[in-house]
Write an enzyme that holds these catalytic residues in place. Structure first.
Site: not given
Ligand code: ADP
Ligand code: G6P
Length: 465
Positions: A162, A370
Site C-alpha cells: 500500500h 504517500d
Molecule cells: P494512510 O493510509 O496513510 O493513513 P490515507 O489517506 O490513504 O492515509 O487513509 C487514511 C484513512 O483514515 C482514510 O480512510 C480516512 O478517512 C481515515 N481517517 C483519517 N483521519 C481520520 C480520523 N480523524 N478519524 C477516523 N478516520 C480517519
Molecule cells: C497506512 C499503512 C497501513 C496502516 C495504516 C495505519 O495506511 O499502509 O498498513 O494500517 O497506515 O497505520 P497503523 O500503524 O495504525 O496500522
C-alpha cells in the site's frame, strides 16, 4: 478450524479494540487507508482476515463481520516494540517514504519482525482451504509470501504494497535487503500503487538475485512472479449513502455555521504522520496570514490529525512540534472567538468525516510522499455538488489519477502558498469542470474495481518459461 477460500493477511484487523468512557469494550473501524479499503470489499465476501487486533498478550476471540471471519494474531509487548514500532514503522516506513525521516536500523528488531511474520504465515496456512487464494498486505508482512509458499505450496499467493516502493539506491541501504526482496517475491503476483514501483523491484531483483524478465514478469528460478500497478481506491457507494443521510447534511450545515457562514474553509485530514507534510502546510498558511494575503476574518483552517503510532519517538516529536506551531499561529493571528486554525487530534466516525468534507471550500492534501492517499478520493466522493477545490501533492499516488486537482510540490512552500491562493480564488465554472472530471474518474475506479482487477490478475494462469 474453519477454513476459507479467500484469506487476507494484514497487520491490523479492520476493527480496533476501544475502551469506551464507561469502561465497556467496543469495536470501531481502524483509521488508515488499508483497513478502510479492504473492509469495504470483504464484508460481503466469504473470507477470513488474519491480523492483529491491537494491544498485547493473548488474542481474544472476535465476532464475524458479515461473512468475514476474523482470525486474531497476538503480539507480546517486546514484539510490538521490535516488529511494529521498530522494524515496520521506524525502519521500513521512513525508508519507503523517501527517507523524509531518518530510518533506524536495529538488529534486534529484525529478529522480532521475522518471528512475527512467521506467526502470521502459520495462521494463514491454518485457515486457508486447499487451493485457496491468500492475499498478503503491506510492508509489515513482507516475508510472509515466501513463508506461506513453503508451508502451503497448493495455495495461490498475492502480495500488495500500500505504500511506495523506494528507488533501488534507498532500498539497498537495508541490512536485510535480500531476505525482504525474496520474501515478497514468494508471491505469484506482487501489486503496487504505481508502475514505477514494479520497475524498481525488477531492477533490484536483477541486481541482487540475477533474475531475468521484465517490469511485469520477473523470472525467478523456475517460477514467474508477476508484478503490476493496481491503484487502490475507496467505497464510493458507501460515501454516497452517507452523503444523503440527514444527519450528515445537518451536521455539515451546523459546522459551516460554527466556522462562520461567510468564511472560506481550508480542510486537512491526516493521520498524524511526518509523511503527510503537516508542518510544511502550517508554514505556508502562517506565512499567508503574516503577509496579509489571507485574513482570519474571512478564512479559517481545520486540521484533523488523528493520533497514530504514538509510542514511536519520531511521532511524539512531530506532535509536539505541530501543537506548538498551531498554538503560535492562533496566538499571533487569532481573534477572540475566531481562531486561525481548528486543530482536532481525535478519531471521527465516517458520518462526521463526510460532513467535514462537505464543509470544505479547499481540501488541502499535501503529503511529502504517500502510496495513494485515500482522503483525497474521499473528499471528491463526499461532495454533493460541483463546488470545492482539491489541492493535492504531486508526491501522493492519487496525483497520477486525479489530474484535475490543483497539483503542488509541498516541499516548495512558496509554490504551496500560490497554489492555495489559486484554489481559493478559482471561479466556480473552473471548479465545477475539475470536480466533474475527478468524480467521474473515481466512480468508475472504486474499491470494487480495484479488488476485481487485482484478484482477476492473480487468478490468471502463468506459463512457466
Ligand atoms: P494512510 O493510509 O496513510 O493513513 P490515507 O489517506 O490513504 O492515509 O487513509 C487514511 C484513512 O483514515 C482514510 O480512510 C480516512 O478517512 C481515515 N481517517 C483519517 N483521519 C481520520 C480520523 N480523524 N478519524 C477516523 N478516520 C480517519
Ligand atoms: C497506512 C499503512 C497501513 C496502516 C495504516 C495505519 O495506511 O499502509 O498498513 O494500517 O497506515 O497505520 P497503523 O500503524 O495504525 O496500522
Amino acid at each position: 478450524m474453519r477454513q476459507s477460500s479467500l484469506v487476507v493477511v494484514a497487520n491490523r484487523l479492520p476493527l480496533d479494540d476501544n475502551v469506551a468512557p464507561d469502561g465497556a469494550c467496543e469495536w470501531r473501524r481502524s483509521p488508515g487507508g488499508l483497513a478502510g479499503a479492504l473492509h469495504a470489499i470483504l464484508e460481503q465476501t466469504p473470507s477470513t482476515w488474519v491480523g492483529w487486533g491491537g494491544g498485547t498478550g493473548p488474542a481474544r476471540d472476535l465476532p464475524d463481520i458479515g461473512s468475514l471471519r476474523l482470525r486474531p494474531v497476538s503480539l507480546s509487548e517486546d514484539e510490538l516494540r521490535g516488529y511494529y514500532e521498530g522494524f515496520a514503522n521506524s525502519t521500513l516506513w521512513p525508508l519507503y517514504h523517501d527517507a523524509v525521516e531518518q530510518p533506524v536500523f536495529d538488529r534486534e528488531w529484525w529478529l522480532a519482525y521475522r518471528a512475527v511474520n512467521r506467526r502470521f504465515a502459520e495462521a494463514a496456512a491454518e485457515v486457508a482451504e486447499p487451493g485457496a487464494t491468500v492475499w498478503v498486505q503491506d510492508y509489515h508482512l513482507q516475508l510472509v509470501p515466501q513463508m506461506i509458499r513453503e508451508l502451503r505450496p497448493d495455495v495461490r499467493i498475492g502480495f500488495f504494497l500500500h505504500v511506495p516502493f523506494p528507488p533501488p539506491e534507498l532500498f539497498m541501504q537495508l541490512p536485510r535487503r535480500l531476505e525482504l526482496l525474496q520474501g515478497m517475491l514468494g508471491a505469484d503476483l506482487v501489486g503496487f500503487q504505481r508502475p514505477q514501483a514494479a520497475h524498481n523491484v525488477a531492477q533490484l531483483a536483477a541486481k541482487l538475485l540475477g533474475t531475468r524478465g521484465a517490469d511485469d514478469a520477473i523470472i525467478l528460478d523456475d517460477r514467474v512472479v508477476r508484478t503490476g500497478a493496481f491503484p487502490v481506491s475507496i467505497d464510493v457507494a458507501e460515501m454516497r449513502t452517507l452523503n444523503a443521510r440527514p444527519y450528515v447534511v445537518n451536521q455539515a450545515h451546523q459546522l459551516r455555521h460554527d466556522l462562520g457562514a461567510h468564511k472560506r474553509v481550508l480542510l486537512s485530514v491526516d493521520r498524524l504522520d511526518y509523511t503527510k507534510g503537516i508542518e510544511h502546510r502550517l508554514t505556508a498558511y502562517s506565512e499567508l496570514l503574516r503577509d496579509g494575503r489571507i485574513k482570519v476574518r474571512d478564512t479559517v483552517m481545520v486540521q484533523v490529525a488523528v493520533p497514530s503510532r504514538e509510542r514511536v519517538e519520531s511521532y511524539r516529536g512531530l506532535r509536539d512540534r505541530i501543537e506548538r506551531e498551531v498554538g503560535r499561529i492562533n496566538g499571533e493571528y487569532g481573534r477572540v472567538g475566531e481562531p486561525a486554525i481548528h486543530y482536532l487530534n481525535q478519531p471521527f466516525d465516517r458520518a462526521d468525516l463526510a460532513a467535514l468534507y462537505q464543509t470544505a471550500d479547499v481540501m488541502v492534501v499535501t503529503p511529502l510522499r504517500d502510496g495513494m492517499n485515500l482522503v483525497a478520493k474521499e473528499f471528491v466522493a463526499a461532495r454533493r455538488d460541483d463546488t470545492g477545490a482539491l489541492v493535492l501533492s504531486e508526491f501522493a499516488g492519487a496525483a497520477a489519477e486525479l489530474e484535475d486537482a490543483f497539483l503542488v510540490n509541498p516541499h516548495d512552500v512558496d509554490g504551496l502558498k500560490e497554489t492555495l491562493l489559486q484554489a481559493l480564488a478559482a471561479p466556480p465554472e473552473e471548479l465545477a469542470t475539475r470536480m466533474k472530471a475527478m468524480r467521474a474518474y473515481i466512480t468508475s475506479n472504486d474499491i470494487h474495481a480495484w479488488a476485481r482487477a487485482y484478484l482477476t490478475s492473480l487468478e490468471k494462469p502463468v506459463l512457466v518459461p
